[in-house]
Design a protein around this motif. Structure first.
Motif, short mmCIF file in Angstrom:
data_model
loop_
_atom_site.label_atom_id
_atom_site.label_comp_id
_atom_site.label_asym_id
_atom_site.label_seq_id
_atom_site.Cartn_x
_atom_site.Cartn_y
_atom_site.Cartn_z
N LYS A 1 0.12 4.02 -3.15
CA LYS A 1 -0.19 5.45 -2.78
C LYS A 1 0.11 6.57 -3.79
N ASP A 2 1.21 6.51 -4.45
CA ASP A 2 1.50 7.52 -5.44
C ASP A 2 1.97 7.16 -6.69
N LYS B 1 -8.09 2.23 -4.74
CA LYS B 1 -8.19 3.07 -3.47
C LYS B 1 -7.65 4.44 -3.68
N TYR B 2 -6.42 4.13 -4.40
CA TYR B 2 -5.58 5.43 -4.49
C TYR B 2 -5.93 5.83 -5.97
N GLU C 1 0.82 -1.28 -0.04
CA GLU C 1 0.16 -0.05 0.09
C GLU C 1 0.90 1.13 0.02
N ASN C 2 1.81 1.12 0.68
CA ASN C 2 2.74 2.42 0.67
C ASN C 2 3.46 2.85 -0.55
N ASP C 3 3.62 1.95 -1.44
CA ASP C 3 4.27 1.95 -2.66
C ASP C 3 3.00 2.42 -3.81
#
Length: 380
Positions: free
Chosen positions: A283-284, A314-315, A279-281
Motif C-alpha cells: 500500500k505505501d 493498484k497502489y 497488499e498491506n505491505d
C-alpha cells in the motif's frame, strides 16, 4: 524509500525467501537507508509448501501415506501453527512424477494419500487448508481422498469401491455417515489455475487422461464414470455443479473438494497473496521487487510475478523483476504490470554454475544493486 520484495523460488537454486533476501542485500548496498520488507511468494504449485513454511514461520511434517499406486510412501506438508493452517500439495501424495512411465494407468492410481494428509492435519488441530492440486497422476474424481476422510463410496453390495478410476464404474452409493466430524469446521481453499469442467471434451479425462497413461477407450470410460459419479452426488445435493470451472483439475479432485468439502477453487497466486498479507505491505511502497527462475510468455499469463505486479499497480508502485533467465517473449510482462526486468547472469557460465545457490545469490544481489543504483541516480 520503501521496497517490498516478493520473489518466487528459483527452482534448484534459491527458495523464495532466499531470493528475497539476496535482492534485499543488493538494494541495501545501493541505498543503506532503504526500508525493505521481504515476503514469501508462490502460486499454489510446486514449492508452495516450502515457501509458506519459511515465510510464515511454519514447520514441515512428514508422514507415511498411500502413494498413487497404493504403496506406502513418505509425504510432507506444511503446518502454520499461528493460523491453524495446513499447506498441502496433492502431488506430494499422488503426483505424476511418482509413477514410472511404464506404470502410468489412471484406472489404478489413487488420491487416497491426499485424504490421509488432510486427516493427519485435522488430528493436529488444523482447520484451515490451502491445497495445491496441480501435477496429479490420478483420474479418480477425488474418490480416494473422500474414502480416506471417512466417506462411504460403495458398490451395489455395500462394499467399498476399488481404488483408482476403475472404482467409479462400480459406484452405487455415497454416504457421509462416517466422515470425519471435524470436516464441518474446516475451510478448504484450493489453488487451481485451470478452468476445465469435470466431464466432456474439455474435462479431466479427455484433456489430462492421456498424459497419465490413458488410451482413447479408457478416456471414454473414465469420462462416463465421472459423469455418473457427479449425477449420483447431485441426487444428494442439487446445487453440486460438475461444470464449475476447475472441477476437472487433478483428475476431478477439484470436483470432490467443491462438491463434498465446500472447497473454494481459486487462482493460486491470489490465495497466496491473501495469506501472506502482501497488499498491506504494498500500500505505501515506493517500489516492488518480484521475479522467478525464468521469465517468459507463461509468466505474463498470470504466474506469481504478474500477480504481484498487478497488486503493485493498484497502489502506483514501480515493479522491477529479476530472473535467472528471460526469453524474448518476456517483454509481454511489461504489458502486464512489470515495469522492467533483468536477468541476473553476469557472464557465460554452465547451467550447473548458474544454478549453484551461492552463485545465484551473488548474481541476484549484484543485479539488484545496479538496478537500484540506476533508479536512485534517475530519481536525483
Amino acid at each position: 524509500m520503501k521496497v517490498v520484495i516478493a520473489i518466487d523460488f528459483f527452482k534448484g537454486s534459491l527458495s523464495s525467501m532466499e531470493a528475497g533476501h539476496a535482492a534485499a542485500e543488493g538494494i541495501l548496498r545501493a541505498d543503506p537507508n532503504a526500508d525493505i520488507v521481504v515476503r514469501p511468494l508462490a502460486d499454489g504449485g510446486e514449492g508452495t509448501v516450502e515457501t509458506l513454511v519459511q515465510g510464515l514461520d511454519g514447520r514441515i511434517r512428514e508422514i507415511p501415506v498411500t502413494g498413487p499406486l497404493g504403496e506406502t510412501i513418505s509425504a510432507s506438508y506444511g503446518i502454520i501453527d499461528k493460523s491453524g493452517m495446513a499447506v498441502i500439495e496433492m502431488s506430494a501424495a499422488a503426483g505424476l512424477p511418482m509413477v514410472p512411465a511404464d506404470k502410468r494407468n489412471p484406472l489404478y492410481t489413487t488420491t487416497y494419500g491426499v485424504g490421509e494428509m488432510i486427516r493427519d492435519a485435522i488430528k493436529l488441530g488444523m482447520r484451515r487448508f490451502l491445497v495445491g492440486i496441480g501435477g496429479s497422476a490420478t483420474n479418480d474424481g477425488g474418490a480416494g481422498m473422500l474414502q480416506a476422510l471417512g466417506f462411504g463410496l460403495l458398490d451395489a453390495n455395500g462394499n467399498d469401491i476399488p481404488q483408482g478410476a476403475r472404482g467409479l464404474e462400480a459406484l452405487a452409493q455415497i454416504t457421509d455417515t462416517h466422515a470425519i466430524p471435524e470436516l464441518k469446521d474446516c475451510t478448504f481453499r484450493i489453488a487451481c489455475d485451470v478452468n476445465n469442467p469435470l466431464c466432456g471434451e474439455k474435462g479431466a479425462s479427455a484433456v489430462y487422461g492421456p498424459q497419465k497413461g490413458a488410451d482413447p477407450e479408457m478416456v471414454k470410460q473414465m469420462d462416463a464414470w465421472l459423469a455418473a459419479f457427479a449425477a449420483l452426488a447431485k441426487e444428494q445435493d442439487p446445487a453440486i455443479d460438475p461444470d464449475m470451472p476447475g472441477s476437472g483439475a487433478a483428475g476431478g479432485l477439484g470436483f470432490a473438494f467443491q462438491a463434498f468439502l465446500h472447497g473454494e477453487l481459486r487462482s493460486g497466486i491470489q490465495i497466496v497473496l491473501e495469506e501472506t498479507g502482501l497488499e498491506n505491505d504494498v500500500k505505501d511502497a515506493d517500489a516492488v521487487v518480484t521475479g522467478e527462475g525464468r521469465l517468459d510468455f507463461q509468466t505474463a499469463m498470470g504466474k506469481a510475478p504478474v500477480g504481484v505486479a498487478k497488486l503493485a499497480k493498484k497502489y502506483g508502485a514501480t515493479t522491477i523483476a529479476f530472473a535467472g533467465s528471460v526469453t524474448p517473449e518476456a517483454t509481454e510482462c511489461n504489458r502486464n504490470g512489470i515495469d522492467a526486468f533483468f536477468p541476473i547472469l553476469r557472464g557465460v557460465v554452465t547451467l550447473e554454475e548458474a544454478m549453484d545457490s551461492e552463485n545465484a545469490h551473488r548474481n541476484l544481489a549484484a543485479t539488484a544493486e545496479q538496478a537500484f543504483r540506476l533508479a536512485l541516480a534517475w530519481k536525483h
